[in-house]
Design a protein around this motif. Sequence first.
Motif, PDB file in Angstrom:
ATOM      1  N   PHE A   3       0.985  -1.066   0.002  1.00  0.00           N
ATOM      2  CA  PHE A   3      -0.024   0.019  -0.237  1.00  0.00           C
ATOM      3  C   PHE A   3       0.887   1.278  -0.023  1.00  0.00           C
ATOM      4  O   PHE A   3       0.382   2.233  -0.306  1.00  0.00           O
ATOM      5  CB  PHE A   3      -0.838   0.112   1.195  1.00  0.00           C
ATOM      6  CG  PHE A   3      -0.279   0.446   2.497  1.00  0.00           C
ATOM      7  CD1 PHE A   3       0.650  -0.309   3.359  1.00  0.00           C
ATOM      8  CD2 PHE A   3      -0.218   1.807   3.113  1.00  0.00           C
ATOM      9  CE1 PHE A   3       1.421  -0.097   4.322  1.00  0.00           C
ATOM     10  CE2 PHE A   3       0.421   1.925   4.378  1.00  0.00           C
ATOM     11  CZ  PHE A   3       1.210   1.121   4.726  1.00  0.00           C
ATOM     12  N   THR A  62       4.430   8.513   5.124  1.00  0.00           N
ATOM     13  CA  THR A  62       3.970   7.266   5.349  1.00  0.00           C
ATOM     14  C   THR A  62       4.982   6.023   5.276  1.00  0.00           C
ATOM     15  O   THR A  62       4.854   4.939   6.076  1.00  0.00           O
ATOM     16  CB  THR A  62       2.892   6.877   3.939  1.00  0.00           C
ATOM     17  OG1 THR A  62       2.024   7.934   4.086  1.00  0.00           O
ATOM     18  CG2 THR A  62       2.265   5.561   4.407  1.00  0.00           C
ATOM     19  N   THR A  88       5.676   3.735   8.846  1.00  0.00           N
ATOM     20  CA  THR A  88       5.624   2.362   8.679  1.00  0.00           C
ATOM     21  C   THR A  88       6.948   1.794   9.024  1.00  0.00           C
ATOM     22  O   THR A  88       6.936   0.831   9.833  1.00  0.00           O
ATOM     23  CB  THR A  88       5.296   2.150   7.294  1.00  0.00           C
ATOM     24  OG1 THR A  88       3.983   2.731   6.965  1.00  0.00           O
ATOM     25  CG2 THR A  88       5.143   0.639   7.031  1.00  0.00           C
ATOM     26  N   LYS A  93      -2.510   8.387   8.523  1.00  0.00           N
ATOM     27  CA  LYS A  93      -3.518   7.926   9.442  1.00  0.00           C
ATOM     28  C   LYS A  93      -3.121   6.550  10.148  1.00  0.00           C
ATOM     29  O   LYS A  93      -2.854   5.747   9.396  1.00  0.00           O
ATOM     30  CB  LYS A  93      -4.579   7.567   8.568  1.00  0.00           C
ATOM     31  CG  LYS A  93      -5.123   8.992   7.911  1.00  0.00           C
ATOM     32  CD  LYS A  93      -6.308   9.786   8.874  1.00  0.00           C
ATOM     33  CE  LYS A  93      -7.065  10.959   8.162  1.00  0.00           C
ATOM     34  NZ  LYS A  93      -5.923  11.932   7.996  1.00  0.00           N
ATOM     35  N   SER A 138      -4.510   4.561  11.882  1.00  0.00           N
ATOM     36  CA  SER A 138      -5.300   3.194  11.887  1.00  0.00           C
ATOM     37  C   SER A 138      -5.255   2.846  10.403  1.00  0.00           C
ATOM     38  O   SER A 138      -5.407   1.748  10.404  1.00  0.00           O
ATOM     39  CB  SER A 138      -6.779   3.741  12.086  1.00  0.00           C
ATOM     40  OG  SER A 138      -7.217   4.814  11.496  1.00  0.00           O
ATOM     41  N   THR A 139      -4.824   3.727   9.473  1.00  0.00           N
ATOM     42  CA  THR A 139      -4.851   3.163   8.172  1.00  0.00           C
ATOM     43  C   THR A 139      -3.661   2.223   7.767  1.00  0.00           C
ATOM     44  O   THR A 139      -3.645   1.322   7.479  1.00  0.00           O
ATOM     45  CB  THR A 139      -5.068   4.224   7.073  1.00  0.00           C
ATOM     46  OG1 THR A 139      -6.139   4.937   7.319  1.00  0.00           O
ATOM     47  CG2 THR A 139      -4.975   3.772   5.558  1.00  0.00           C
ATOM     48  N   VAL A 140      -2.722   2.614   8.319  1.00  0.00           N
ATOM     49  CA  VAL A 140      -1.193   1.993   8.138  1.00  0.00           C
ATOM     50  C   VAL A 140      -1.280   0.781   8.955  1.00  0.00           C
ATOM     51  O   VAL A 140      -1.097  -0.304   8.402  1.00  0.00           O
ATOM     52  CB  VAL A 140      -0.139   2.689   8.854  1.00  0.00           C
ATOM     53  CG1 VAL A 140       1.086   2.133   8.726  1.00  0.00           C
ATOM     54  CG2 VAL A 140       0.081   4.310   8.003  1.00  0.00           C
ATOM     55  N   GLN A 177      -4.218  -0.894   9.627  1.00  0.00           N
ATOM     56  CA  GLN A 177      -5.149  -2.083   9.123  1.00  0.00           C
ATOM     57  C   GLN A 177      -4.178  -2.732   7.980  1.00  0.00           C
ATOM     58  O   GLN A 177      -4.161  -3.851   7.562  1.00  0.00           O
ATOM     59  CB  GLN A 177      -6.080  -1.195   8.485  1.00  0.00           C
ATOM     60  CG  GLN A 177      -7.153  -1.749   7.693  1.00  0.00           C
ATOM     61  CD  GLN A 177      -7.755  -2.848   8.604  1.00  0.00           C
ATOM     62  OE1 GLN A 177      -7.655  -3.059   9.843  1.00  0.00           O
ATOM     63  NE2 GLN A 177      -8.251  -4.270   7.952  1.00  0.00           N
ATOM     64  N   HIS A 178      -3.393  -1.948   7.168  1.00  0.00           N
ATOM     65  CA  HIS A 178      -2.705  -2.391   6.021  1.00  0.00           C
ATOM     66  C   HIS A 178      -1.542  -3.418   6.624  1.00  0.00           C
ATOM     67  O   HIS A 178      -1.437  -4.833   6.097  1.00  0.00           O
ATOM     68  CB  HIS A 178      -1.797  -1.430   5.077  1.00  0.00           C
ATOM     69  CG  HIS A 178      -2.810  -0.712   4.260  1.00  0.00           C
ATOM     70  ND1 HIS A 178      -3.338  -1.279   3.345  1.00  0.00           N
ATOM     71  CD2 HIS A 178      -3.173   0.713   4.305  1.00  0.00           C
ATOM     72  CE1 HIS A 178      -4.149  -0.490   2.530  1.00  0.00           C
ATOM     73  NE2 HIS A 178      -4.134   0.512   3.109  1.00  0.00           N
ATOM     74  N   THR A 226      -4.616  -7.088   7.721  1.00  0.00           N
ATOM     75  CA  THR A 226      -5.094  -7.654   6.595  1.00  0.00           C
ATOM     76  C   THR A 226      -4.622  -8.784   6.197  1.00  0.00           C
ATOM     77  O   THR A 226      -3.948  -8.971   5.289  1.00  0.00           O
ATOM     78  CB  THR A 226      -5.144  -6.869   5.333  1.00  0.00           C
ATOM     79  OG1 THR A 226      -4.744  -5.424   6.024  1.00  0.00           O
ATOM     80  CG2 THR A 226      -6.586  -6.454   4.851  1.00  0.00           C
TER      81      THR A 226
END
Length: 331
Positions: free
Chosen positions: A59, A149, A153, A184, A186-188, A190-191, A195
């Motif tokens: 992502f 990002t 990460t 964000k 929560s977005t990182v 989640q990836h 998942t």
Amino acid sequence: MMKKIIQQLTNSSRVLLASHANPDGDAIGSLLALGIALERLGQAVTLYNESAIPAVYRFLPSVDRIQKQLADPERFDTAVMLDCGGLDRVGSAVEAIAAIPTIVNIDHHATNTRFGQYHLVDVDACATSEIVYRLIQSMGLEMNLAMATAIYTGILTDTGSFRFSNTNRAAFSICEAMVAVGVKPSTVAQHVYGTYSLGRIKLLNLALDSIEISHNGSLSIMTVTREMLSDTGTQPEDADGLINYARRIQDVKVAALIHELENGNGVSKRRKRFHVSLRSDGSVDVSRIASNFGGGGHTAAAGFSVESSLAELKKTIYNLSEGLGGKCHLN
Ligand code: 5GP
Ligand code: MN
């Protein structure tokens, strides 16, 4: 040193950036962040990693810029090596890269061999991404969302979500700054953590079932074989992080994950190639153990590769547990 490195990079006409094979979040994050930064300074850059990028990191913005093939290495005047304790960590391109006139070594491993002409090695940095962040700051470049990002990460994954002993103030202050740029959390998360394929969950089951403990309880061994990967339809990257289960068992000081490598049959049929990941609770320096086997890493997280039979390798690892009884330290 930072100023000299920036000068070298901006004076180069073709820059290769590379990180270690079988990359983790920091190897990919630091590679992308510095690559994007240099490109914004107008540099011609090539991003290289010999392995496929694990699904959980696909992502990341500009991740498709990372090439698996290194075409015409002689066209580069400078190579920047990221998150590599030794030049050989890059994999099969090691000789081609060693021939590049200038090599810049940016890393945070205690066992870094100080290869290359320029070193930016900070063993107190929580991640190579922390060092890359500082480098981008001293370039005077404004952070954009893609770089932020990648750095976020890298730090998130290398600190085990701010839980491991390398978690420092910079981990929080840099990640806070990256959130201010627009990352964000929560977005990182989640990836990276939220998942997983069904196969990966099934592999977790097999790996948990494989855990064995030394009789004094101080050492645990988890095993991931090629057969487990094929039975669950998973890739080696799906074993990332599994060792933490073996590590968090009560009284365990050292955990080992034995990972059977692909096409690993050695000179005789019984001998195979394995990668061994080591983790400690901090009371034992596993980078010294790994160095004894030709590998390296950090105090609490290290690794090495060997050719052996599985039974012999387990015996060798169990022998390590003898020094671990009570509160004494290894070595
Ligand atoms: P992992 O067990 O996740 O592969 O690696 C743990 C730490 O040890 C990482 O920081 C990694 O870079 C380092 N490491 C793992 N394997 C090797 C190796 O074969 N050689 C060296 N020098 N470092 C390694
Ligand atoms: Mn790494």
